[in-house]
Design a protein around this motif. Structure first.
Motif, PDB file in Angstrom:
ATOM      1  N   TYR B 138      52.024  95.184  -2.853  1.00  0.00           N
ATOM      2  CA  TYR B 138      52.566  93.953  -2.254  1.00  0.00           C
ATOM      3  C   TYR B 138      54.053  94.209  -1.992  1.00  0.00           C
ATOM      4  O   TYR B 138      54.821  94.455  -2.930  1.00  0.00           O
ATOM      5  N   ARG B 139      54.466  94.160  -0.731  1.00  0.00           N
ATOM      6  CA  ARG B 139      55.862  94.461  -0.380  1.00  0.00           C
ATOM      7  C   ARG B 139      56.571  93.221   0.131  1.00  0.00           C
ATOM      8  O   ARG B 139      56.002  92.466   0.916  1.00  0.00           O
ATOM      9  N   ILE B 140      57.819  93.077  -0.286  1.00  0.00           N
ATOM     10  CA  ILE B 140      58.636  91.997   0.270  1.00  0.00           C
ATOM     11  C   ILE B 140      59.356  92.554   1.503  1.00  0.00           C
ATOM     12  O   ILE B 140      60.087  93.541   1.405  1.00  0.00           O
ATOM     13  N   ILE B 141      59.092  91.956   2.662  1.00  0.00           N
ATOM     14  CA  ILE B 141      59.685  92.426   3.920  1.00  0.00           C
ATOM     15  C   ILE B 141      60.533  91.313   4.533  1.00  0.00           C
ATOM     16  O   ILE B 141      60.489  90.158   4.085  1.00  0.00           O
ATOM     17  N   ASP B 142      61.318  91.664   5.563  1.00  0.00           N
ATOM     18  CA  ASP B 142      62.113  90.652   6.265  1.00  0.00           C
ATOM     19  C   ASP B 142      61.298  90.071   7.410  1.00  0.00           C
ATOM     20  O   ASP B 142      60.676  90.808   8.168  1.00  0.00           O
ATOM     21  N   PRO B 150      62.950  86.475   3.409  1.00  0.00           N
ATOM     22  CA  PRO B 150      61.991  87.410   2.820  1.00  0.00           C
ATOM     23  C   PRO B 150      60.580  86.814   2.774  1.00  0.00           C
ATOM     24  O   PRO B 150      60.427  85.609   2.557  1.00  0.00           O
ATOM     25  N   ILE B 151      59.591  87.662   2.989  1.00  0.00           N
ATOM     26  CA  ILE B 151      58.193  87.213   2.951  1.00  0.00           C
ATOM     27  C   ILE B 151      57.345  88.375   2.428  1.00  0.00           C
ATOM     28  O   ILE B 151      57.727  89.548   2.594  1.00  0.00           O
ATOM     29  N   VAL B 152      56.217  88.065   1.790  1.00  0.00           N
ATOM     30  CA  VAL B 152      55.414  89.114   1.154  1.00  0.00           C
ATOM     31  C   VAL B 152      54.338  89.625   2.126  1.00  0.00           C
ATOM     32  O   VAL B 152      53.642  88.831   2.767  1.00  0.00           O
ATOM     33  N   ALA B 153      54.258  90.955   2.232  1.00  0.00           N
ATOM     34  CA  ALA B 153      53.202  91.587   3.031  1.00  0.00           C
ATOM     35  C   ALA B 153      52.022  91.890   2.115  1.00  0.00           C
ATOM     36  O   ALA B 153      52.166  92.562   1.093  1.00  0.00           O
TER      37      ALA B 153
END
Lengths: 248, 277
Positions: B138-142, B150-153
């Motif tokens: 689970y990655r936090i991306i812009d 920030p939003i979670v991929a």
């Protein structure tokens, strides 16, 4: 029933129903008979205008179209209130539904986080509800954060906790300071007892009122109208409290 | 027309190899393929990566207790009003399975990404949760469309197999989901779907305008076995109620390793013995 003339659960139902005033759509998750009854009471008090969705109910007016529908609904802001609990809840309103000890090989493992890590962010009025009010539940710091009570300002968060209801008292939550405040103590309980049984620090005004007891009108609504409705999703609960069977 | 109806449950579950990623459906609503799950236990399938969509109960607990599971990816395993899932809890405590904690909408989102054939979907919430802290996938991306958001991929979940129970199947291999239309997400995300059906539908489900919208076409279905009472001891909406006495008996027996072994003897291995007589 105790000598107060009402069940302790009926007091909690009335307390939570007051916190739901003004909601257009209240959703109720799993294992939530008391919050579910409170949502149905709110609906009665509002003349049936409030929409209530109860996971596990087969009654057409309360049933949901499954989990995807529920979470999409919350993501769009179509759910005004929801209920969460925790095996541990700490003073910053972090909740832990995962277990006790060092993750992942914990000494006590609970079920898991369910939808909490999402609904705590997306539903504006999340009411924390846990009947057990002891230092082992209300801790200084949770062992695992299923969902955080507060977020940094750049994190999109229209939702979050507004308060915590236990069998002893009602706390409100201030997200700006990340702290609970003791609002009222239920009849038969004391501020000293609440302080002794709470594992986190909280704001406490000099004078704390008693939680008002449910009046005759509220009790009548709960017993005559709410009871058969909640019995559909929670038959054992309704049978134990009111000896009532499902309206379905 | 291909006949996708397998003769029995054993042939159905024999298609699932050791080490497969298997997605199963939540306990509510009666789409849990419990008869097939018992067949899977009897077969001695090992090292499964079980994904629960998004939660599970008796089904996951039984597979874990019987030693079929290496990894469980879940938002929650519970026997609900019958208490915590005892074999799941014991396995986590003993470190005998790998636990991958998730949250319900993230499981749905991952499966929906799998269904669409895209690598990930963004999901609100989760930031600051230890679920994200302990999952390196689970990655936090812009947010590419807004500054400082920030939003979670959530990466796609593509199970090797989906296994679930439905009210009706036809000879062409189309299956009718009843009210549990979310099963379409599982069937379309997984590479292969294995289905048990309460009964056979005489005709083609896709020819009936009332049934077709909740029907998964045989394009997504590898095999079907007819299994009356296939969700037992869970209930099935519109068909039969849950067997509460049995659930309570399971909860009580599975509290210990010895009790769980007795349960397996009586209700899982014993079921095959009774059928063979």
């Amino acid at each position: 029933m105790s000598d107060t003339g009402y069940h302790p659960e009926e007091l909690l139902i009335a307390v939570i129903a007051r916190m739901l005033e003004g909601c257009g759509h209240i959703a109720v998750g799993v294992s939530s008979p008391i919050p579910g009854s409170a949502a149905l009471l709110r609906r009665q008090l509002d003349g049936g205008r409030t929409k209530v969705s109860i996971i596990g109910s087969e009654l057409p007016e309360f049933r949901t179209d499954g989990g995807i529908d529920l979470f999409d609904c919350a993501g769009q802001g179509r759910i005004d209130a929801f209920f969460l609990s925790g095996g541990q809840i700490d003073g910053q309103a972090n909740i832990n539904l995962v277990g006790v000890g060092d993750y992942p090989r914990q000494k006590v493992r609970w079920s898991g986080s369910f939808g909490s890590a999402y609904l705590y962010f997306t539903v504006p009025r999340v009411i924390l509800f846990r009947e057990e009010h002891t230092p082992r539940v209300l801790v200084d710091k949770v062992d695992f954060i299923s969902a955080p009570g507060v977020s940094p300002p750049n994190v999109h968060r229209p939702g979050g906790p507004v308060g915590l209801v236990t069998t002893r008292c009602l706390f409100s939550f201030d997200p700006a300071h990340g702290r609970f405040r003791l609002e009222s103590v239920h009849p038969g309980h004391t501020v000293a007892e609440v302080k002794a049984e709470t594992g986190f620090a909280f704001d406490c005004p000099e004078s704390v009122p008693d939680t008002p007891a449910p009046d005759a009108r509220i009790l009548q609504l709960v017993r005559e109208t709410v009871a058969p409705q909640i019995a559909d999703a929670y038959p054992k609960f309704a049978r134990r409290l009111w000896n009532v069977a499902s309206a379905a | 027309m291909t006949d996708l109806l397998d003769t029995d449950l054993d042939a159905l579950v024999a298609r699932i190899p050791d080490g497969a990623k298997l997605v199963v459906f939540k306990a509510e609503g009666g789409a849990v393929a419990m008869a097939a799950t018992r067949a899977l236990v009897r077969r001695g399938t090992r090292d499964l990566h079980v994904v629960t969509a998004p939660t599970s109960g008796l089904q996951a607990d039984l597979l874990i207790g019987a030693g079929c599971v290496a990894t469980i990816e879940t938002s929650g395993v519970t026997l609900s009003e019958f208490g915590q899932a005892p074999r799941f809890g014991a396995a986590v405590k003993a470190g005998s399975i790998r636990i991958v904690d998730s949250t319900c909408p993230a499981v749905y989102a991952g499966l929906q990404a799998g269904q669409k054939g895209i690598p990930f979907v963004p999901l609100r919430g989760l930031i600051g949760s230890d679920i994200v802290a302990f999952r390196d996938d689970y990655r936090i991306i812009d947010n590419p469309y807004r500054q400082d958001d920030p939003i979670v991929a959530i990466p796609a979940i593509v199970p090797d197999y989906a296994l679930f129970h439905v009210p009706l199947a036809d000879r062409a291999g189309n299956v009718w989901l009843g009210r549990q239309t979310e099963l379409k997400v599982l069937a379309q995300a997984a590479r292969h779907s294995l289905v048990t059906a309460e009964r056979l539908y005489d005709g083609n489900l896709l020819e009936d305008d009332r049934l077709a919208p909740a029907t998964v076409s045989s394009l997504y279905v590898d095999a079907v076995a007819v299994a009356p009472h296939g969700a037992w001891p869970y209930g099935m909406t519109g068909e039969y109620a849950a067997d509460e006495d049995h659930m309570a008996e399971y909860a009580s027996l599975a509290a210990t390793g010895e009790g769980f072994a007795a349960y397996l003897d009586r209700y899982v291995n014993g079921e095959a013995a009774a059928a063979a007589e």
